[in-house]
Write an enzyme that holds these catalytic residues in place. Structure first.
Site, short mmCIF file in Angstrom:
data_model
loop_
_atom_site.label_atom_id
_atom_site.label_comp_id
_atom_site.label_asym_id
_atom_site.label_seq_id
_atom_site.Cartn_x
_atom_site.Cartn_y
_atom_site.Cartn_z
N ASP A 36 -36.95 58.74 -79.90
CA ASP A 36 -36.00 59.61 -80.58
C ASP A 36 -36.60 61.00 -80.75
O ASP A 36 -37.82 61.16 -80.71
CB ASP A 36 -35.65 59.02 -81.95
CG ASP A 36 -34.32 59.50 -82.47
OD1 ASP A 36 -33.30 58.84 -82.18
OD2 ASP A 36 -34.28 60.55 -83.15
N ASP A 61 -37.82 63.89 -76.66
CA ASP A 61 -36.66 64.70 -76.29
C ASP A 61 -36.42 64.35 -74.83
O ASP A 61 -37.22 64.69 -73.97
CB ASP A 61 -36.98 66.19 -76.46
CG ASP A 61 -35.89 67.11 -75.95
OD1 ASP A 61 -34.97 66.64 -75.25
OD2 ASP A 61 -35.97 68.32 -76.23
N VAL A 62 -35.33 63.65 -74.55
CA VAL A 62 -35.11 63.15 -73.19
C VAL A 62 -34.93 64.26 -72.16
O VAL A 62 -34.97 64.00 -70.96
CB VAL A 62 -33.93 62.15 -73.12
CG1 VAL A 62 -34.24 60.91 -73.94
CG2 VAL A 62 -32.62 62.80 -73.53
N ASN A 88 -29.65 55.69 -73.84
CA ASN A 88 -28.60 55.75 -74.86
C ASN A 88 -28.46 57.13 -75.49
O ASN A 88 -27.40 57.44 -76.02
CB ASN A 88 -28.91 54.70 -75.94
CG ASN A 88 -28.03 54.85 -77.14
OD1 ASN A 88 -26.84 54.57 -77.10
ND2 ASN A 88 -28.61 55.32 -78.24
N TYR A 154 -18.51 65.78 -71.96
CA TYR A 154 -18.81 64.38 -72.23
C TYR A 154 -18.25 63.49 -71.14
O TYR A 154 -18.93 62.61 -70.61
CB TYR A 154 -18.25 64.00 -73.61
CG TYR A 154 -18.65 62.63 -74.08
CD1 TYR A 154 -19.90 62.40 -74.63
CD2 TYR A 154 -17.77 61.56 -73.99
CE1 TYR A 154 -20.28 61.14 -75.08
CE2 TYR A 154 -18.12 60.30 -74.43
CZ TYR A 154 -19.37 60.10 -74.98
OH TYR A 154 -19.74 58.84 -75.42
N LYS A 158 -20.42 61.20 -68.55
CA LYS A 158 -20.24 59.75 -68.44
C LYS A 158 -19.83 59.33 -67.03
O LYS A 158 -20.27 58.29 -66.54
CB LYS A 158 -19.23 59.25 -69.48
CG LYS A 158 -19.72 59.37 -70.92
CD LYS A 158 -21.03 58.64 -71.14
CE LYS A 158 -21.52 58.74 -72.56
NZ LYS A 158 -22.80 58.06 -72.76
#
Length: 179
Positions: A36, A61-62, A88, A154, A158
């Site tokens: 996270d 931090d992805v 996720n 978004y 996706k």
């Protein structure tokens, strides 16, 4: 105990859906990493869900290549392997497309798509080295297949994750990695 002795990294898992996923993995016997943005929140979630032999928190931090690679390295250092990635981490910003700020568009896509790419690449390298396969799970939604007004980036992200999952499934198959 379907996940006994499996090691999972769950991104965005200090709260929300990721937290619930980590709890479910713990109940099924997995050892796991709460990855996270917030180290304190990740540590707190890991402590809440499992003891230190089964759960750790890592700051990740992805969208940051170094943090992703470091988090995967920390996972291997602690648990010796990686079996599962749950990609996720994500955000949703609702606004009309004609008013959407480009910087906000890029931020959302970066978290969802760049984050999925960086975490996938890092765990694939480890999974391939281990030679025992693995699983990569991308969090979708109804927006993976359908469009909604006010959610352009978004929905775009996706939809993109479906494409990434298909590529990973094809490339990973010869290594026993599923997506």
């Amino acid at each position: 105990m379907r996940l006994k002795d499996k090691v999972a990294i769950v991104t965005g898992a200090a709260s929300g859906i990721g937290h619930e996923i980590a709890q479910t993995f713990a109940a099924e016997g997995a050892r796991f990493v709460i990855a996270d943005l917030n180290q304190k929140a990740a540590d707190a979630a890991a402590t809440e869900i499992g003891d230190k032999s089964k759960a750790i928190g890592v700051v990740m931090d992805v969208t940051n290549e170094e943090q992703v690679d470091s988090g995967v390295a920390r996972t291997v250092e602690q648990f010796g392997k990686v079996d599962v990635l749950v990609s996720n981490a994500g955000i949703q910003i609702v606004a009309p497309l004609d008013d959407f700020k480009f910087a906000v568009w890029k931020r959302l896509l970066s978290i969802h798509l760049d984050g999925a790419f960086l975490t996938t690449r890092a765990v694939l390298r480890q999974m391939y080295k281990q030679g025992k396969g693995g699983s990569i799970i991308y969090m979708g939604s109804v927006h993976s297949k359908e469009a909604s007004v006010l959610k352009a980036p978004y929905v775009t992200a996706k939809h993109g994750l479906i494409g990434l999952a298909k590529v990973v499934a094809k490339e990973g198959a010869k290594h026993g990695v599923r997506a």
